[in-house]
Design an enzyme around this catalytic site. Structure first.
Site, mmCIF file in Angstrom:
data_model
loop_
_atom_site.group_PDB
_atom_site.id
_atom_site.type_symbol
_atom_site.label_atom_id
_atom_site.label_comp_id
_atom_site.label_asym_id
_atom_site.label_seq_id
_atom_site.Cartn_x
_atom_site.Cartn_y
_atom_site.Cartn_z
ATOM 1 N N PRO A 46 0.828 -1.221 0.000
ATOM 2 C CA PRO A 46 0.000 0.000 0.000
ATOM 3 C C PRO A 46 0.855 1.261 0.000
ATOM 4 C CG PRO A 46 -0.843 -1.593 1.584
ATOM 5 C CD PRO A 46 0.476 -2.137 1.103
ATOM 6 N N TYR A 47 2.003 1.215 0.680
ATOM 7 C CA TYR A 47 2.898 2.383 0.683
ATOM 8 C C TYR A 47 3.296 2.751 -0.745
ATOM 9 C CZ TYR A 47 7.309 4.965 1.077
ATOM 10 O OH TYR A 47 8.318 5.889 0.919
ATOM 11 N N ALA A 48 3.754 1.737 -1.511
ATOM 12 C CA ALA A 48 4.179 1.994 -2.894
ATOM 13 C C ALA A 48 3.009 2.514 -3.724
ATOM 14 C CB ALA A 48 4.750 0.725 -3.508
ATOM 15 N N SER A 83 0.395 4.128 -2.675
ATOM 16 C CA SER A 83 0.021 5.495 -2.275
ATOM 17 C C SER A 83 1.002 6.516 -2.848
ATOM 18 C CB SER A 83 -0.054 5.620 -0.744
ATOM 19 O OG SER A 83 1.238 5.566 -0.157
ATOM 20 N N LYS A 84 2.274 6.155 -2.909
ATOM 21 C CA LYS A 84 3.274 7.081 -3.439
ATOM 22 C C LYS A 84 3.100 7.252 -4.954
ATOM 23 C CE LYS A 84 5.876 8.664 -0.111
ATOM 24 N NZ LYS A 84 6.238 10.075 0.028
#
Ligand code: NAD
Length: 316
Positions: A151-153, A155-156
């Site tokens: 999810p981090y990737a 979102s970025k």
């Protein structure tokens, strides 16, 4: 001239604030001292900045649009360095909505207001995680990035797309800078180099995922700052730029380096790969070198010695 640095109390942001002050700029740092890691460490990161009268700190949240608007209303902000984010790949799997909220909605708030208040340019902190399990190396800005593995990737990447849209609709200049694992003094305590050093030093067992075979392009903080300033000093309309060392080291070799410099032996638990982790990162930095004067200097051995000197100082 005032510049706004969001996330300026964090690891990279605090080094950036210092570098911008050194250039003679007035720096407004906005940070909400998120408890992802000890906020006291973030306050300590700003000690040097507070000694400069051109530095001001706003304890604020990029999700609070009214407060954010007030920053632009009451200050003539010339440029924005947007680093505020929830960082960290593995925790994002436990809380994808929160990551999306801060990293996408927060970034959109900022882009919208920066554009509306006639900010001249925005530099946005992006990440090598966006490349996912790309098998073509080194990773180039023109590679397809449609398969994020955390999810981090995701979102970025979504934040980069919002930035592109802001450029498309309004001609707002935005540079999305993809950092490849950054380390050095003040590195976040949960990141590999810092965590492994602390755990080996304290005799704790280290869980090592993918049996230590992951490859990482570790980038020393001074090189990142030189690269970011190079982008800031150059005209751009919209661009995506990798900043890495373009050298890789495996987790096992990294641990050997830490053992050598600490003079202590690591106790390892070798484990299978974890969800969210990518197998390797490896930056193609030819664009940054050619267009933005990027000139990285630190091998991981040299940079790690400087990290270690800092670690030995702060642990006392
Ligand atoms: P960091 O956690 O030390 O810094 C981020 C800062 O943002 C923190 O001080 C935090 O308090 C602040 N913040 C979080 N949510 C906020 C909110 N809602 N409003 C205001 N401030 C908020 O992390 P870092 O390692 O310095 O990373 C800085 C940026 O670079 C992040 O955008 C991260 O995604 C990106 N990045 C970092 C690395 C790395 O290796 N460190 C690699 C790739 C990308």
């Amino acid at each position: 001239m005032s510049v706004l640095v969001t996330g300026g109390a964090g690891f990279i942001g605090s080094h950036l604030c210092e570098a911008l002050l050194k250039k003679g700029l007035s720096v407004i740092c906005l940070d909400n001292f998120d408890p992802f890691y000890d906020p006291q460490l973030k306050h300590a990161n700003l000690e040097l900045c507070h000694k400069n009268e051109k530095f001001s700190l706003i304890n604020g949240d990029i999700l609070d649009k009214n407060q954010l608007e007030n920053v632009f209303k009451t200050n003539a902000v010339d440029a924005v360095f947007h680093l505020a984010a929830l960082a960290g790949v593995r925790p994002s799997i436990q809380n994808p909505a929160r990551y999306a909220h801060v990293n996408v909605v927060g970034t959109t708030n900022l882009l919208e207001l920066a554009q509306r208040y006639n900010v001249k340019k925005c530099l946005l902190a992006s990440t090598s995680s966006i490349y996912g399990n790309n098998t073509k190396v080194p990773f180039s800005e023109s590679d397809l990035v449609n398969e994020p593995v955390s999810p981090y990737a995701a979102s970025k990447r979504a934040a980069e797309l919002m930035a592109y849209n802001m450029h498309h609709l309004y001609g707002f200049p935005v540079a999305c800078i993809r950092f490849f694992t950054v380390y050095g003094p003040r590195q976040r305590p949960e990141m590999a180099i810092h965590k492994f050093t602390r755990m080996i030093d304290q005799g704790e067992r280290i869980p090592v995922f993918n049996h230590g075979h992951c490859l990482r392009d570790y980038t020393y903080i001074d090189d990142i700052i030189q690269g970011v300033l190079g982008v800031y000093d150059t005209d751009f309309s919209f661009d995506i730029i990798n900043l890495g060392e373009s050298q890789t080291i495996s987790t096992l070799d990294l641990i050997t380096l830490i053992e050598e410099q600490l003079g202590k032996k690591a106790r390892l638990d070798l484990l299978p790969a974890q969800d969210g982790d990518v197998e390797q990162t490896f930056a193609d930095i030819s664009k940054a070198k050619k267009d933005y004067g990027y000139d990285p200097k630190f091998s991981v051995r040299d940079g790690f010695s400087l990290f270690m000197a800092w670690y030995q100082r702060i642990k006392k």
